[in-house]
Each structure stands twice: as structure tokens, then as C-alpha cells.
Motif scaffolding. Sequence first.
Motif, PDB file in Angstrom:
ATOM      1  N   ASP B  99      31.436  42.883  44.930  1.00 16.33           N
ATOM      2  CA  ASP B  99      32.048  42.820  43.603  1.00 16.33           C
ATOM      3  C   ASP B  99      33.101  43.913  43.421  1.00 16.33           C
ATOM      4  OD1 ASP B  99      30.539  40.641  42.912  1.00 16.33           O
ATOM      5  OD2 ASP B  99      29.099  41.752  41.693  1.00 16.33           O
ATOM      6  N   GLY B 100      32.752  45.139  43.814  1.00 21.22           N
ATOM      7  CA  GLY B 100      33.688  46.252  43.636  1.00 21.22           C
ATOM      8  C   GLY B 100      34.928  46.104  44.502  1.00 21.22           C
ATOM      9  N   PHE B 101      34.725  45.695  45.739  1.00 16.42           N
ATOM     10  CA  PHE B 101      35.848  45.543  46.676  1.00 16.42           C
ATOM     11  C   PHE B 101      36.808  44.453  46.192  1.00 16.42           C
ATOM     12  CE2 PHE B 101      37.519  43.709  50.756  1.00 16.42           C
ATOM     13  CZ  PHE B 101      38.250  44.811  51.163  1.00 16.42           C
ATOM     14  N   LYS B 102      36.253  43.332  45.771  1.00 15.01           N
ATOM     15  CA  LYS B 102      37.098  42.222  45.336  1.00 15.01           C
ATOM     16  C   LYS B 102      37.774  42.529  44.000  1.00 15.01           C
ATOM     17  CE  LYS B 102      35.317  38.091  46.395  1.00 15.01           C
ATOM     18  NZ  LYS B 102      34.352  37.016  46.762  1.00 15.01           N
ATOM     19  N   ARG B 103      37.073  43.272  43.129  1.00 14.99           N
ATOM     20  CA  ARG B 103      37.676  43.710  41.857  1.00 14.99           C
ATOM     21  C   ARG B 103      38.889  44.605  42.142  1.00 14.99           C
ATOM     22  NH1 ARG B 103      37.678  41.656  37.064  1.00 14.99           N
ATOM     23  NH2 ARG B 103      39.874  42.140  37.187  1.00 14.99           N
ATOM     24  N   SER B 104      38.743  45.525  43.086  1.00 18.57           N
ATOM     25  CA  SER B 104      39.851  46.449  43.368  1.00 18.57           C
ATOM     26  C   SER B 104      41.058  45.694  43.927  1.00 18.57           C
ATOM     27  CB  SER B 104      39.411  47.549  44.346  1.00 18.57           C
ATOM     28  OG  SER B 104      39.238  47.030  45.650  1.00 18.57           O
ATOM     29  N   ILE B 105      40.813  44.663  44.735  1.00 22.50           N
ATOM     30  CA  ILE B 105      41.927  43.865  45.255  1.00 22.50           C
ATOM     31  C   ILE B 105      42.578  43.080  44.116  1.00 22.50           C
ATOM     32  CG2 ILE B 105      42.529  41.907  46.737  1.00 22.50           C
ATOM     33  CD1 ILE B 105      40.447  42.868  48.734  1.00 22.50           C
ATOM     34  N   GLN B 106      41.731  42.473  43.283  1.00 25.73           N
ATOM     35  CA  GLN B 106      42.280  41.686  42.171  1.00 25.73           C
ATOM     36  C   GLN B 106      43.114  42.567  41.233  1.00 25.73           C
ATOM     37  OE1 GLN B 106      39.330  39.361  40.130  1.00 25.73           O
ATOM     38  NE2 GLN B 106      40.782  38.470  38.664  1.00 25.73           N
ATOM     39  N   ASP B 107      42.621  43.772  40.945  1.00 23.16           N
ATOM     40  CA  ASP B 107      43.356  44.686  40.066  1.00 23.16           C
ATOM     41  C   ASP B 107      44.683  45.093  40.688  1.00 23.16           C
ATOM     42  OD1 ASP B 107      41.323  44.563  38.254  1.00 23.16           O
ATOM     43  OD2 ASP B 107      40.465  46.526  38.747  1.00 23.16           O
ATOM     44  N   GLU B 108      44.707  45.232  42.010  1.00 17.50           N
ATOM     45  CA  GLU B 108      45.917  45.751  42.653  1.00 17.50           C
ATOM     46  C   GLU B 108      46.945  44.663  42.947  1.00 17.50           C
ATOM     47  OE1 GLU B 108      45.144  48.599  45.801  1.00 17.50           O
ATOM     48  OE2 GLU B 108      46.935  47.863  46.843  1.00 17.50           O
ATOM     49  N   VAL B 109      46.512  43.525  43.468  1.00 16.69           N
ATOM     50  CA  VAL B 109      47.488  42.514  43.883  1.00 16.69           C
ATOM     51  C   VAL B 109      47.439  41.236  43.049  1.00 16.69           C
ATOM     52  CG1 VAL B 109      47.517  43.415  46.235  1.00 16.69           C
ATOM     53  CG2 VAL B 109      46.068  41.455  45.700  1.00 16.69           C
ATOM     54  N   GLY B 110      46.463  41.150  42.123  1.00 16.42           N
ATOM     55  CA  GLY B 110      46.429  40.013  41.213  1.00 16.42           C
ATOM     56  C   GLY B 110      45.714  38.783  41.740  1.00 16.42           C
ATOM     57  N   VAL B 111      45.251  38.846  42.988  1.00 16.79           N
ATOM     58  CA  VAL B 111      44.555  37.702  43.593  1.00 16.79           C
ATOM     59  C   VAL B 111      43.172  38.163  44.041  1.00 16.79           C
ATOM     60  CG1 VAL B 111      44.631  35.909  45.375  1.00 16.79           C
ATOM     61  CG2 VAL B 111      46.774  36.861  44.469  1.00 16.79           C
ATOM     62  N   LYS B 112      42.154  37.395  43.645  1.00 16.74           N
ATOM     63  CA  LYS B 112      40.781  37.717  44.063  1.00 16.74           C
ATOM     64  C   LYS B 112      40.438  36.905  45.307  1.00 16.74           C
ATOM     65  CE  LYS B 112      36.058  37.480  42.223  1.00 16.74           C
ATOM     66  NZ  LYS B 112      35.259  37.060  41.044  1.00 16.74           N
ATOM     67  N   PRO B 113      39.987  37.562  46.372  1.00 16.14           N
ATOM     68  CA  PRO B 113      39.625  36.809  47.568  1.00 16.14           C
ATOM     69  C   PRO B 113      38.588  35.729  47.257  1.00 16.14           C
ATOM     70  CG  PRO B 113      39.594  39.157  48.026  1.00 16.14           C
ATOM     71  CD  PRO B 113      39.772  39.018  46.537  1.00 16.14           C
ATOM     72  N   ALA B 114      38.785  34.546  47.851  1.00 16.37           N
ATOM     73  CA  ALA B 114      37.824  33.454  47.676  1.00 16.37           C
ATOM     74  C   ALA B 114      36.680  33.584  48.673  1.00 16.37           C
ATOM     75  CB  ALA B 114      38.532  32.108  47.859  1.00 16.37           C
ATOM     76  N   TRP B 115      36.754  34.614  49.552  1.00 16.62           N
ATOM     77  CA  TRP B 115      35.721  34.791  50.569  1.00 16.62           C
ATOM     78  C   TRP B 115      34.781  35.941  50.191  1.00 16.62           C
ATOM     79  CZ3 TRP B 115      37.520  39.643  51.799  1.00 16.62           C
ATOM     80  CH2 TRP B 115      38.897  39.845  51.863  1.00 16.62           C
ATOM     81  N   ALA B 116      33.593  35.930  50.787  1.00 15.20           N
ATOM     82  CA  ALA B 116      32.650  37.034  50.636  1.00 15.20           C
ATOM     83  C   ALA B 116      33.105  38.198  51.506  1.00 15.20           C
ATOM     84  CB  ALA B 116      31.256  36.593  51.062  1.00 15.20           C
ATOM     85  N   ALA B 117      33.015  39.429  50.968  1.00 14.30           N
ATOM     86  CA  ALA B 117      33.354  40.604  51.777  1.00 14.30           C
ATOM     87  C   ALA B 117      32.227  40.917  52.770  1.00 14.30           C
ATOM     88  CB  ALA B 117      33.630  41.800  50.885  1.00 14.30           C
ATOM     89  N   GLU B 118      31.007  40.448  52.490  1.00 16.22           N
ATOM     90  CA  GLU B 118      29.846  40.598  53.395  1.00 16.22           C
ATOM     91  C   GLU B 118      29.338  42.033  53.493  1.00 16.22           C
ATOM     92  OE1 GLU B 118      28.052  38.267  54.698  1.00 16.22           O
ATOM     93  OE2 GLU B 118      29.284  36.465  54.669  1.00 16.22           O
ATOM     94  N   ALA B 119      29.561  42.827  52.424  1.00 15.38           N
ATOM     95  CA  ALA B 119      28.928  44.150  52.364  1.00 15.38           C
ATOM     96  C   ALA B 119      27.404  43.969  52.341  1.00 15.38           C
ATOM     97  CB  ALA B 119      29.379  44.898  51.121  1.00 15.38           C
ATOM     98  N   PHE B 120      26.681  44.995  52.789  1.00 13.00           N
ATOM     99  CA  PHE B 120      25.219  44.920  52.744  1.00 13.00           C
ATOM    100  C   PHE B 120      24.643  46.300  52.483  1.00 13.00           C
ATOM    101  CE2 PHE B 120      26.653  44.680  57.238  1.00 13.00           C
ATOM    102  CZ  PHE B 120      26.204  45.906  57.713  1.00 13.00           C
ATOM    103  N   ALA B 121      23.380  46.317  51.982  1.00 19.08           N
ATOM    104  CA  ALA B 121      22.755  47.590  51.608  1.00 19.08           C
ATOM    105  C   ALA B 121      21.674  48.012  52.593  1.00 19.08           C
ATOM    106  CB  ALA B 121      22.153  47.478  50.203  1.00 19.08           C
ATOM    107  N   ASP B 122      21.282  47.119  53.493  1.00 21.66           N
ATOM    108  CA  ASP B 122      20.164  47.399  54.399  1.00 21.66           C
ATOM    109  C   ASP B 122      20.517  46.847  55.776  1.00 21.66           C
ATOM    110  OD1 ASP B 122      16.656  47.524  54.069  1.00 21.66           O
ATOM    111  OD2 ASP B 122      17.657  46.833  55.891  1.00 21.66           O
ATOM    112  N   LEU B 123      20.624  47.741  56.743  1.00 28.49           N
ATOM    113  CA  LEU B 123      21.050  47.346  58.086  1.00 28.49           C
ATOM    114  C   LEU B 123      20.100  46.338  58.721  1.00 28.49           C
ATOM    115  CD1 LEU B 123      22.150  50.724  59.695  1.00 28.49           C
ATOM    116  CD2 LEU B 123      23.562  48.669  59.473  1.00 28.49           C
TER     117      LEU B 123
END
Lengths: 162, 162
Positions: B99-123
Motif C-alpha cells: 500500500d505504501g509503495f504504490k501510494r508513493s508512486i501514485q502521488d509522484e507520477v499519478g499512476v497506481k501500479p495495477a500489479w502487487a509489489a509483493e512486499a512481505f513481513a515474514d521470510l
Amino acid sequence: MSVTDELLANNAAYVAGFSGPLPLPPAKGVAVVACMDARLDVYRVLGLREGEAHVIRNAGGVVTEDGIRSLAISQRLLGTREVVLIHHTDCGMLTFTDDGFKRSIQDEVGVKPAWAAEAFADLDEDVRQSVARIRNSPFVPVKDSIRGFVFDVATGELNEVV
Amino acid sequence: MSVTDELLANNAAYVAGFSGPLPLPPAKGVAVVACMDARLDVYRVLGLREGEAHVIRNAGGVVTEDGIRSLAISQRLLGTREVVLIHHTDCGMLTFTDDGFKRSIQDEVGVKPAWAAEAFADLDEDVRQSVARIRNSPFVPVKDSIRGFVFDVATGELNEVV
């Protein structure tokens, strides 16, 4: 013993000579996108050492959505600024078509992949296509140095395409 | 001189010691799926030589659609039969959220990626998730040996998760 077990035994030798942790961001600020081909040892081909460059690899070295995702993370979160693309001669992707590959899967398992297989008929054209996909993406911010090469599996040489 | 030019100069040394073409199919019949992290030199970590294994890499070493595409081609066209998955400690994917990564892209370039960034919290959980995605795919036919590991960037060791 499986091959995986054999590779784990090799890892023990690597651990014995390991010299400790390096920083997370790639020291040389480069991301490499290359084919998964077994003959293409990216670190050796480019003289890279551990910690120097991100290495993104898939079937063909094609820039897919997942490649754009990886490059976006590489540049936006970890500061890389140059992209090196590597296709190679004698590539498996030259030996089939998307239609034929997907037909064979559908005939065998009953489900047709909803994704492109990304086969190609011309190496240089596909290198240029991969560069074009990066240039066309709003998610990869740094586009000053995006260079594409074909690795010659007979000589070890990188030949620049674009 | 750019870093890319420096890497090309390194390639000349590689060419000088190159010993000629190898066959296309991976000699050990293995496909490795690993994170793009610069510190993870897959060939050295596993004691692989040129021509022995496919190496698929992206941000996280996550099995995405592109990973399934690559594994399908690896197994169906080039005969690999074992899969080795490698995540690693100190991974960049642990440091942000989709959510944070895609928000930062949307705020900067105006387009929200339609893909998952695939971040994770547990290896470990994400290694198991990647194994589950392969097991769940109809397009990867050989599922007898799919093993997942976490590479320790402080010691060089592979620790098996699943």
C-alpha cells in the motif's frame, strides 16, 4: 541424493570462506536483467562481486510486468540508476511460439495460460522491445542508461544492440 | 565512464578465459528461484558452474506469474525436475508495504501500479507461500522436489524452511 542435496553440500564450502555481511543497496547502482539460461553466469560475465548489482532473471531476459516491478523497487527503494539487459545466442525462446506452447499445455492439462509465454524470433528485436518497455513505464524513474546486449554463448562476449 | 562501461571492460577478461559453448538444457536439471539481492551470488552460494541450472530472480525471490512462466518453460521445454527457492535475511521486501509503495508512486507520477509489489513481513511464511504457488499451478508439471531456503547474508548459509 538429489541434486538439491548436492548443492546444499556445496553451500557448506561457501560458508567456510564467507567474509561477512555487506550493505543492502547495490554498491555499483546497477540492475541487470538477464535470461535464466544456465550458461549465463551474470556475475562472472560482468566481473561483478557480491553486493554490487541487482540481478533480475527470467525465461528470455524479457522485461515483463514482474521485471518492471523489480526495477521499480530496485530504483525507487534501493537507488540503482543504470540498467543492463542481456539476451543470448542459442536461446530456448527462439525455438517455439506462444501459440504452440500454450496449445500443448491446454491439450495436456486442460487449462490455457492467461499469460504470454514471451517467445521471440529475433534476438536483437526482443532486446529493443525490452528496452522500449522500460522506457514506456511510468514506474521506472531513471532512464538515462538503459543498454541492451546479446551474450554469445560460443565466445562469452557481450555485443551491444541498443 | 559509466558503471556499464566498466562492466563491459570486465567482460573482455571473461572472454579471454572462456572455454566454449555448452549445451542449452541445464546439466543438473535444476531451476533456482532467488531474490535479485546483490549479495546473493547464486552460482557461488550453490557451487554451480555454467550450464548446470536455470536461475530465475526478481525482487524478493517471490513466485509470480512470470516465475510460473519461467518454470513452465524450464520444465516443459528444457527438462528441469527440481526447484530450489531462495529468500534471504535483511531483504528489502521486509522494509515496506504494498500500500505504501504504490501510494508513493501514485502521488509522484499519478499512476497506481495495477500489479502487487509483493512486499512481505515474514521470510519463512513467504518462502512457504512461493512453494504453495508452484504446487497450486497447473503449468509446472514436476513437483517432486520443491524446496525453499533462507540465505543468511551474515554467514552465507542456506537454512531450509520447507
